[in-house]
Design a protein around this motif. Structure first.
Motif, short mmCIF file in Angstrom:
data_model
loop_
_atom_site.label_atom_id
_atom_site.label_comp_id
_atom_site.label_asym_id
_atom_site.label_seq_id
_atom_site.Cartn_x
_atom_site.Cartn_y
_atom_site.Cartn_z
N THR A 1 54.49 100.99 34.91
CA THR A 1 54.79 99.90 35.84
C THR A 1 56.27 99.54 35.77
O THR A 1 56.92 99.37 36.80
CB THR A 1 53.92 98.67 35.54
OG1 THR A 1 52.55 99.03 35.69
CG2 THR A 1 54.24 97.53 36.49
N GLN A 2 56.81 99.46 34.56
CA GLN A 2 58.23 99.15 34.41
C GLN A 2 59.10 100.23 35.03
O GLN A 2 60.12 99.94 35.64
CB GLN A 2 58.60 99.00 32.94
CG GLN A 2 58.08 97.73 32.32
CD GLN A 2 58.41 97.63 30.85
OE1 GLN A 2 58.76 98.63 30.20
NE2 GLN A 2 58.30 96.45 30.30
N LEU A 3 58.67 101.46 34.88
CA LEU A 3 59.46 102.57 35.41
C LEU A 3 59.43 102.64 36.92
O LEU A 3 60.27 103.28 37.54
CB LEU A 3 58.96 103.90 34.82
CG LEU A 3 59.20 104.09 33.33
CD1 LEU A 3 58.49 105.35 32.84
CD2 LEU A 3 60.67 104.16 33.01
N THR A 4 58.44 102.00 37.53
CA THR A 4 58.30 102.07 38.98
C THR A 4 58.68 100.76 39.67
O THR A 4 58.23 100.47 40.75
CB THR A 4 56.86 102.46 39.37
OG1 THR A 4 55.94 101.52 38.82
CG2 THR A 4 56.52 103.86 38.91
N MET A 5 59.53 99.97 39.04
CA MET A 5 60.04 98.75 39.66
C MET A 5 61.16 99.11 40.64
O MET A 5 61.96 100.00 40.38
CB MET A 5 60.60 97.79 38.61
CG MET A 5 59.58 97.26 37.66
SD MET A 5 58.57 96.05 38.47
CE MET A 5 57.54 95.53 37.13
N GLY B 1 63.13 94.26 41.28
CA GLY B 1 62.30 93.97 40.13
C GLY B 1 60.83 93.84 40.46
O GLY B 1 60.04 93.37 39.65
N LYS B 2 60.46 94.25 41.66
CA LYS B 2 59.06 94.21 42.07
C LYS B 2 58.45 95.60 41.94
O LYS B 2 59.15 96.60 42.10
CB LYS B 2 58.94 93.72 43.51
CG LYS B 2 59.43 92.30 43.70
CD LYS B 2 59.31 91.85 45.12
CE LYS B 2 59.87 90.44 45.24
NZ LYS B 2 59.94 90.01 46.64
N PRO B 3 57.16 95.66 41.63
CA PRO B 3 56.53 96.98 41.50
C PRO B 3 56.65 97.79 42.79
O PRO B 3 56.43 97.28 43.89
CB PRO B 3 55.07 96.66 41.20
CG PRO B 3 55.07 95.26 40.70
CD PRO B 3 56.22 94.57 41.38
N ASP B 4 57.04 99.00 42.66
CA ASP B 4 57.14 99.93 43.79
C ASP B 4 55.83 100.72 43.82
O ASP B 4 55.71 101.76 43.19
CB ASP B 4 58.34 100.85 43.62
CG ASP B 4 58.56 101.76 44.81
OD1 ASP B 4 58.00 101.49 45.88
OD2 ASP B 4 59.32 102.74 44.65
N VAL B 5 54.86 100.18 44.52
CA VAL B 5 53.52 100.77 44.54
C VAL B 5 53.40 101.72 45.73
O VAL B 5 53.72 101.37 46.86
CB VAL B 5 52.44 99.66 44.64
CG1 VAL B 5 51.06 100.27 44.68
CG2 VAL B 5 52.58 98.69 43.50
N SER B 6 52.96 102.92 45.43
CA SER B 6 52.71 103.89 46.49
C SER B 6 51.52 104.74 46.09
O SER B 6 51.17 104.84 44.91
CB SER B 6 53.93 104.77 46.73
OG SER B 6 54.27 105.46 45.56
N ASP B 7 50.87 105.34 47.06
CA ASP B 7 49.73 106.18 46.78
C ASP B 7 50.18 107.44 46.05
O ASP B 7 51.23 108.01 46.36
CB ASP B 7 49.01 106.59 48.08
CG ASP B 7 48.33 105.40 48.76
OD1 ASP B 7 47.97 104.45 48.04
OD2 ASP B 7 48.17 105.43 49.98
N PHE B 8 49.36 107.84 45.10
CA PHE B 8 49.62 109.08 44.36
C PHE B 8 49.31 110.25 45.28
O PHE B 8 48.24 110.32 45.86
CB PHE B 8 48.76 109.14 43.11
CG PHE B 8 48.92 110.43 42.35
CD1 PHE B 8 50.04 110.66 41.59
CD2 PHE B 8 47.95 111.41 42.41
CE1 PHE B 8 50.20 111.84 40.89
CE2 PHE B 8 48.10 112.60 41.71
CZ PHE B 8 49.23 112.80 40.95
#
Length: 75
Positions: free
Chosen positions: A56-60, A64-71
């Motif tokens: 989660t930290q690596l994908t901020m 500073g917000k989570p960079d959420v994307s589909d795998f």
């Protein structure tokens, strides 16, 4: 003594399950195996939680917000 790893704890869990499923353990030994299994389970869950936090930290993003994307699985 070698450092305990996720893989070694998981292997121990697999062995404990096999031994307990065999039905050849005395009650005392089965309880001890169960306790060992719980300890290994907690160890593995702790590692998985820490790994999830690290990912989660690596994908901020820059904010500073989570960079959420589909795998997306590579084919």
């Amino acid at each position: 003594m070698a450092k305990k790893t996720f893989e070694s704890a998981l292997k121990q869990l697999e062995n404990i399950v096999k031994e307990m499923e065999s039905g050849d353990l005395t009650l005392e030994k089965a309880v001890k195996k169960y306790e060992d299994g719980i300890a290994n389970t907690r160890f593995c869950l702790d590692i998985l939680d820490k790994t999830e936090q690290k990912i989660t930290q690596l994908t901020m993003n820059a904010d500073g917000k989570p960079d959420v994307s589909d795998f997306k699985e590579e084919q």
